[in-house]
Design an enzyme around this catalytic site. Sequence first.
Site, PDB file in Angstrom:
ATOM      1  N   CYS A 129     -39.724 -19.667  45.538  1.00  0.00           N
ATOM      2  CA  CYS A 129     -39.001 -18.541  44.936  1.00  0.00           C
ATOM      3  C   CYS A 129     -39.918 -17.564  44.217  1.00  0.00           C
ATOM      4  O   CYS A 129     -39.462 -16.520  43.760  1.00  0.00           O
ATOM      5  CB  CYS A 129     -37.958 -19.068  43.963  1.00  0.00           C
ATOM      6  SG  CYS A 129     -37.047 -20.453  44.622  1.00  0.00           S
ATOM      7  N   HIS A 170     -35.490 -14.328  36.422  1.00  0.00           N
ATOM      8  CA  HIS A 170     -35.377 -15.163  37.621  1.00  0.00           C
ATOM      9  C   HIS A 170     -33.890 -15.499  37.799  1.00  0.00           C
ATOM     10  O   HIS A 170     -33.363 -15.372  38.879  1.00  0.00           O
ATOM     11  CB  HIS A 170     -36.250 -16.415  37.493  1.00  0.00           C
ATOM     12  CG  HIS A 170     -36.374 -17.147  38.784  1.00  0.00           C
ATOM     13  ND1 HIS A 170     -36.804 -16.528  39.940  1.00  0.00           N
ATOM     14  CD2 HIS A 170     -36.109 -18.431  39.130  1.00  0.00           C
ATOM     15  CE1 HIS A 170     -36.787 -17.409  40.935  1.00  0.00           C
ATOM     16  NE2 HIS A 170     -36.367 -18.564  40.470  1.00  0.00           N
ATOM     17  N   GLU A 194     -35.158 -20.490  31.160  1.00  0.00           N
ATOM     18  CA  GLU A 194     -35.720 -19.142  31.152  1.00  0.00           C
ATOM     19  C   GLU A 194     -35.416 -18.432  29.831  1.00  0.00           C
ATOM     20  O   GLU A 194     -36.281 -17.767  29.266  1.00  0.00           O
ATOM     21  CB  GLU A 194     -35.166 -18.331  32.334  1.00  0.00           C
ATOM     22  CG  GLU A 194     -35.743 -16.925  32.404  1.00  0.00           C
ATOM     23  CD  GLU A 194     -35.425 -16.220  33.715  1.00  0.00           C
ATOM     24  OE1 GLU A 194     -34.528 -16.692  34.447  1.00  0.00           O
ATOM     25  OE2 GLU A 194     -36.080 -15.204  34.009  1.00  0.00           O
ATOM     26  N   LYS A 252     -29.694 -11.287  40.960  1.00  0.00           N
ATOM     27  CA  LYS A 252     -29.301 -12.259  41.997  1.00  0.00           C
ATOM     28  C   LYS A 252     -27.787 -12.386  42.076  1.00  0.00           C
ATOM     29  O   LYS A 252     -27.248 -12.806  43.095  1.00  0.00           O
ATOM     30  CB  LYS A 252     -29.912 -13.630  41.712  1.00  0.00           C
ATOM     31  CG  LYS A 252     -31.417 -13.710  41.993  1.00  0.00           C
ATOM     32  CD  LYS A 252     -31.932 -15.114  41.859  1.00  0.00           C
ATOM     33  CE  LYS A 252     -33.424 -15.212  42.191  1.00  0.00           C
ATOM     34  NZ  LYS A 252     -34.297 -14.636  41.131  1.00  0.00           N
ATOM     35  N   HIS A 301     -30.013 -14.972  46.049  1.00  0.00           N
ATOM     36  CA  HIS A 301     -31.386 -15.435  45.863  1.00  0.00           C
ATOM     37  C   HIS A 301     -32.102 -15.338  47.205  1.00  0.00           C
ATOM     38  O   HIS A 301     -31.841 -16.133  48.101  1.00  0.00           O
ATOM     39  CB  HIS A 301     -31.377 -16.874  45.347  1.00  0.00           C
ATOM     40  CG  HIS A 301     -32.712 -17.349  44.859  1.00  0.00           C
ATOM     41  ND1 HIS A 301     -33.898 -16.786  45.267  1.00  0.00           N
ATOM     42  CD2 HIS A 301     -33.053 -18.346  43.992  1.00  0.00           C
ATOM     43  CE1 HIS A 301     -34.909 -17.416  44.676  1.00  0.00           C
ATOM     44  NE2 HIS A 301     -34.425 -18.361  43.892  1.00  0.00           N
ATOM     45  N   PHE A 323     -39.594 -23.479  42.503  1.00  0.00           N
ATOM     46  CA  PHE A 323     -39.675 -24.923  42.713  1.00  0.00           C
ATOM     47  C   PHE A 323     -41.155 -25.266  42.906  1.00  0.00           C
ATOM     48  O   PHE A 323     -41.913 -24.525  43.526  1.00  0.00           O
ATOM     49  CB  PHE A 323     -38.917 -25.334  43.969  1.00  0.00           C
ATOM     50  CG  PHE A 323     -37.453 -25.592  43.749  1.00  0.00           C
ATOM     51  CD1 PHE A 323     -36.892 -25.525  42.487  1.00  0.00           C
ATOM     52  CD2 PHE A 323     -36.638 -25.920  44.819  1.00  0.00           C
ATOM     53  CE1 PHE A 323     -35.544 -25.786  42.295  1.00  0.00           C
ATOM     54  CE2 PHE A 323     -35.287 -26.173  44.643  1.00  0.00           C
ATOM     55  CZ  PHE A 323     -34.743 -26.104  43.378  1.00  0.00           C
TER      56      PHE A 323
END
Lengths: 88, 438
Positions: free
Chosen positions: B198, B330, B341, B362, B367, B426
């Site tokens: 990501c 994010h 976050e 998003k 995403h 990830f």
Amino acid sequence: MTDDIRQRIRSIIAEQAMLDPDQVTDEATPQQLGIDSLGLVESIFAIEEEFDITVPFNANEPEKSDFDISNMGTIIAAVQRLVAEKDG
Amino acid sequence: MSNTPKAGGLPAEALVDAGIAAPAVSAAGDLSSRGGLRRVVITGAGTINALGHDVSSTLEAFREGRCGITQLDFRDVERLSIQIGAQIHDWTPETYFNRQQILLYDKFTQFTLLAAKQAVAESGLHFEGALGLRAGVILGTAGGGLNTWDENYRAVYEEGKNRVHPFVVPKLMNNAAASHVSMEFGLRGPAFTVATACASSNHAMGLAFQMVRAGAADVMLSGGSEAMLCFGGVKAWEGLRVMSKDACRPFSANRNGMVQGEGAGVFVFEEYEHARARGAQILAEVVGFAMSSDAQDIVMPSAQGAERAITGAIVDAGLNLDQIGYINAHGTGTAANDKTECAAVAHAFGHHADRLMMSSTKSMHGHLIGGTGAVELLACIMALRDGVIAPTIGYQEPDPECGLDVVPNEAREARVDAVLSNAFAFGGLNAVIALRRA
């Protein structure tokens, strides 16, 4: 049948937690057994494969799931219900 | 030991506390002479995503807070437990490419080329002659030609075929899009692909920025692309049980997971004097970049790792905390990411966090995994250029663990001088970019 399901689940969880199946008691929570969120997702996958069922579980809201993961006893009960529904 | 920076600035001891690597500090430490580093500006932008087939339609959707998430539509979708996504439903490659090109371009390459053509057209650049030798392309993608893998595995495994099309490999390889962009425009300098899940696009754009800044190239096309919305792509994600079945609601207490999207974003990063000399339109200046690794867990994020990238980007940019007005988060809409976050941002900014806007787009475009940072950079440019902050839509219930101003549901007019774009992948890989108003 019920005892068989319990034993099979205990084996799955014991393998995931790297414990002896006897240590997986009904009262034990996943956390107490050292199973983190990813380990839980992996265990549920193994349970689905073992019993050919689909477990409704979203890691983002485990408490809202019909599948109660509070401890081994609730997990076993939930699997028994899903197996009964499948066979029903 | 507190690593909360003091009012308005980032004292050296805070950087040490935050664990910013020594080279990053030394590179930005002496702001009066930044080691001969050159300024980098964005002179072109392009995109295709579920909100629109170009930048203007995408920004219009951001302003309106429109949601691009719909019922997925592709082969075998009925066998998925997750059936929503920000899919580009009206994609007709025949509109843009000839038969031979379609045979050679996976969807992720098609999306990339469309976005790159828009970006280059806007920049007004031509790469014939010497400029082509000083120009390159770095793109991010996580899955590369995943549709091609999916279709051909289906052919050989499910349908029992023993022959696949000769272009399967050049079509599915992760660097296919970067290579076709280099061929399309004659970019003969550095060209490669970055795959950090990501964070792929942010890593790609950060490296492109560093190359232009350091003098390794004068122009870099950068951004990223993803086309993972096919049966195999979504089925793989289902397994993790982090996907929402109904909506993407970042920072909302009732959020229940991420929703995938697809598309591409590509930008022209150009050395400032080069752009100025030709009177180019400057969309924004890229001023800082930092990356960090959690070195902790393959899926669970770390607030400390995220914070180090956030603080590192601000330091690299030579900005003060109070100059950052907006962060494109994010903001995946998962339980874990959003609270982590928010904790990272709150700790990095201290009391300045109270005057900061942070939204997750998003909620609108989904995403895009390896392409997501590129599409999200558009919201950063919109904030700087147009003074419009894209909202976090789908926001329903406040979450005390996400206590920042997440610009809920409606776009907001606000003048901001500098912004950040966060990406936390990830694998614990974090990449944050800082932009400033041109």
